[in-house]
Scaffold this active site. Structure first.
Site, short mmCIF file in Angstrom:
data_model
loop_
_atom_site.label_atom_id
_atom_site.label_comp_id
_atom_site.label_asym_id
_atom_site.label_seq_id
_atom_site.Cartn_x
_atom_site.Cartn_y
_atom_site.Cartn_z
N ILE A 8 0.83 -1.21 0.00
CA ILE A 8 0.00 0.00 0.00
C ILE A 8 0.86 1.26 0.00
O ILE A 8 0.48 2.28 -0.58
CB ILE A 8 -1.03 -0.01 1.16
CG1 ILE A 8 -2.15 1.00 0.87
CG2 ILE A 8 -0.37 0.28 2.51
CD1 ILE A 8 -2.94 0.70 -0.35
N SER A 55 11.82 1.12 7.19
CA SER A 55 11.31 -0.21 6.90
C SER A 55 12.49 -1.17 7.02
O SER A 55 13.63 -0.79 6.74
CB SER A 55 10.75 -0.23 5.47
OG SER A 55 9.64 -1.07 5.35
N ARG A 56 12.18 -2.41 7.42
CA ARG A 56 13.28 -3.37 7.61
C ARG A 56 13.90 -3.76 6.27
O ARG A 56 15.10 -3.93 6.15
CB ARG A 56 12.77 -4.62 8.33
CG ARG A 56 12.25 -4.33 9.73
CD ARG A 56 11.40 -5.46 10.24
NE ARG A 56 10.33 -5.79 9.30
CZ ARG A 56 9.45 -6.77 9.48
NH1 ARG A 56 9.50 -7.52 10.56
NH2 ARG A 56 8.52 -7.01 8.60
N LYS A 73 -5.47 1.72 7.74
CA LYS A 73 -6.52 0.92 8.35
C LYS A 73 -6.06 -0.53 8.40
O LYS A 73 -5.23 -0.92 7.55
CB LYS A 73 -7.86 1.05 7.62
CG LYS A 73 -7.83 0.81 6.11
CD LYS A 73 -7.46 -0.50 5.52
CE LYS A 73 -8.18 -1.74 5.94
NZ LYS A 73 -7.76 -2.92 5.08
N ASP A 81 -9.88 -7.83 7.19
CA ASP A 81 -8.98 -6.79 6.65
C ASP A 81 -9.68 -6.05 5.50
O ASP A 81 -9.78 -4.82 5.54
CB ASP A 81 -7.63 -7.39 6.20
CG ASP A 81 -6.75 -6.33 5.59
OD1 ASP A 81 -6.09 -5.58 6.33
OD2 ASP A 81 -6.74 -6.21 4.34
P1 NAP Z 1 2.50 -5.50 3.06
O1 NAP Z 1 2.62 -5.49 1.58
O2 NAP Z 1 2.76 -6.76 3.79
O3 NAP Z 1 3.45 -4.33 3.59
C1 NAP Z 1 3.56 -3.98 4.93
C2 NAP Z 1 5.01 -3.68 5.22
O4 NAP Z 1 5.12 -3.36 6.62
C3 NAP Z 1 5.93 -4.85 5.00
O5 NAP Z 1 6.42 -4.87 3.68
C4 NAP Z 1 7.02 -4.67 6.03
O6 NAP Z 1 8.11 -3.99 5.43
C5 NAP Z 1 6.41 -3.75 7.09
N1 NAP Z 1 6.27 -4.43 8.38
C6 NAP Z 1 6.63 -3.93 9.58
N2 NAP Z 1 6.38 -4.78 10.57
C7 NAP Z 1 5.83 -5.88 10.00
C8 NAP Z 1 5.37 -7.10 10.51
N3 NAP Z 1 5.39 -7.38 11.83
N4 NAP Z 1 4.89 -8.01 9.64
C9 NAP Z 1 4.85 -7.74 8.32
N5 NAP Z 1 5.28 -6.58 7.78
C10 NAP Z 1 5.77 -5.65 8.61
O7 NAP Z 1 1.05 -5.03 3.50
P2 NAP Z 1 0.13 -3.93 2.81
O8 NAP Z 1 -0.78 -4.60 1.85
O9 NAP Z 1 0.93 -2.80 2.36
O10 NAP Z 1 -0.80 -3.54 4.06
C11 NAP Z 1 -0.32 -2.74 5.11
C12 NAP Z 1 -1.49 -2.07 5.76
O11 NAP Z 1 -2.19 -1.30 4.77
C13 NAP Z 1 -2.52 -3.06 6.32
O12 NAP Z 1 -3.05 -2.57 7.53
C14 NAP Z 1 -3.59 -3.11 5.25
O13 NAP Z 1 -4.89 -3.40 5.77
C15 NAP Z 1 -3.55 -1.69 4.72
N6 NAP Z 1 -4.04 -1.56 3.35
C16 NAP Z 1 -3.62 -2.42 2.37
C17 NAP Z 1 -4.15 -2.30 1.09
C18 NAP Z 1 -3.71 -3.18 -0.05
O14 NAP Z 1 -4.31 -3.10 -1.14
N7 NAP Z 1 -2.69 -4.01 0.08
C19 NAP Z 1 -5.12 -1.34 0.82
C20 NAP Z 1 -5.48 -0.45 1.83
C21 NAP Z 1 -4.94 -0.58 3.08
P3 NAP Z 1 9.61 -4.32 5.96
O15 NAP Z 1 9.76 -5.80 5.91
O16 NAP Z 1 10.46 -3.58 5.00
O17 NAP Z 1 9.66 -3.78 7.37
#
Ligand code: NAP
Length: 309
Positions: A14, A36-37, A90, A168
């Site tokens: 996101i 970010s890690r 969110k 989610d």
């Molecule tokens: P994602 O692709 O998994 O990215 C989240 C990032 O957060 C990871 O790449 C990681 O980066 C970091 N992170 C830090 N602590 C973490 C942990 N304990 N476990 C996993 N990752 C961790 O997820 P995302 O889809 O971007 O979603 C993140 C948030 O945005 C969620 O709350 C989701 O509901 C919301 N969201 C997502 C979307 C969508 O379409 N994907 C849409 C709207 C909202 P590092 O490894 O570099 O630290």
């Protein structure tokens, strides 16, 4: 006015898809760093964690916390204590009570806290709310059905405790419902369907009553839908039907298409964040999160076949 110097924490899907382009497209903001890690953004200073970010960036004004909900509270506590404005993706946290802590902290530090609900910024939502405001709602039905393999590949956190599972995406529907309905609703029953090998549900059915105790709304969240995806909210009123489709991007009133716009959600989120900061205000509405917490409290648990990625 100088732009608001902002950093993104948690560079994943996101952050890349929406936050980076929306910040860069808004003259009120300047993206100065990430923490970010693993993830980085080309051309932007990167730090391995929020502590080194807060220490290493001069005159940082704000952070956007884009990691999963589990680790969000601890990052928000640190950012607020350092006097930064905080935008929460969110769901705003993994529990309801941790948000009370952040609200108090933002107030004490006199900074803005914004718990975003991106679906509320979809093009049809404000008009749907205005149309429903002076009508009597007879029933509301949510169908939020998508393919988890398509939208969440490799996201292990989403199946873990605090990851919300099908809630989610489902909480996005609840964020719209709580925004557009002219009256409160209360969860009365729920069934949560868990794959036998996962800690979070893959599907859920919810029923809500109004203040008089009448069943007024229902929702089906399902992560097993292949083919066309469904993000619909249908409201029957004393004056005809309202239908939000495509997660709120399309609005039909009495069968007529009245709003059909592309993706405007995150541009509007950053417009509102700048507005909150300028006004010295916060925006934290916990109703969608409370409904999800209620579903985990009263929900009957059922089990289905193991889920394989
Ligand atoms: P994602 O692709 O998994 O990215 C989240 C990032 O957060 C990871 O790449 C990681 O980066 C970091 N992170 C830090 N602590 C973490 C942990 N304990 N476990 C996993 N990752 C961790 O997820 P995302 O889809 O971007 O979603 C993140 C948030 O945005 C969620 O709350 C989701 O509901 C919301 N969201 C997502 C979307 C969508 O379409 N994907 C849409 C709207 C909202 P590092 O490894 O570099 O630290």
């Amino acid at each position: 006015m100088a732009p608001i110097r902002i950093a993104i924490v948690g560079v994943g899907k996101i952050a890349r898809d929406q936050h980076v382009p929306s910040i860069r497209g808004n003259r009120d903001f300047e993206l100065v760093a990430t923490a970010s890690r693993h993830g980085t953004i080309e051309g932007v200073s990167s730090f391995p964690d929020i502590e080194s970010l807060l220490e290493g960036v001069e005159n940082l004004d704000a952070v956007a916390l884009c990691m999963p909900p589990g680790p969000r509270h601890s990052a928000a506590v640190k950012a607020l204590a350092a006097g930064k404005h905080v935008l929460l993706e969110k769901p705003p946290g993994a529990t309801v009570s941790e948000l009370d802590d952040l609200i108090a902290s933002a107030k004490a530090e006199k900074v803005s806290l914004f718990a975003t609900w991106h679906s509320r910024h979809a093009a049809g939502v404000a008009k749907a709310k205005a149309w429903l405001a002076n009508r009597t709602v007879r029933s509301l039905r949510v169908d939020w059905k998508e393919d988890v393999r398509k939208w969440h590949p490799g996201q292990a956190w989403i199946w873990e405790p605090g990851g919300f599972g099908v809630f989610d995406p489902g909480i996005n529907a609840l964020s719209i419902v709580t925004e557009i309905l002219p009256m409160p609703i209360f969860l009365t029953s729920a069934t949560l369907l868990f794959p036998k090998n996962r800690a979070q549900p893959i599907a859920a059915d919810l029923v809500f009553a109004d203040s008089a105790g009448e069943d007024r709304a229902s929702a089906i969240f399902d992560w097993r839908q292949t083919g066309p995806q469904t993000w619909d909210i249908r409201v029957i009123t004393d004056d005809g039907e309202l239908l939000l489709q495509s997660g709120g991007a399309k609005l039909f009133i009495k069968g007529e298409l009245v709003v059909d716009e592309g993706d405007v959600e995150y541009a509007d989120i950053y417009r509102h964040f700048a507005e909150l900061i300028a006004a010295g205000a916060s925006d934290v509405d916990l109703r969608p999160l409370r409904h999800v917490a209620d579903a985990f409290m009263v929900g009957r648990h059922a089990f289905t076949d193991p889920f394989e990625d």
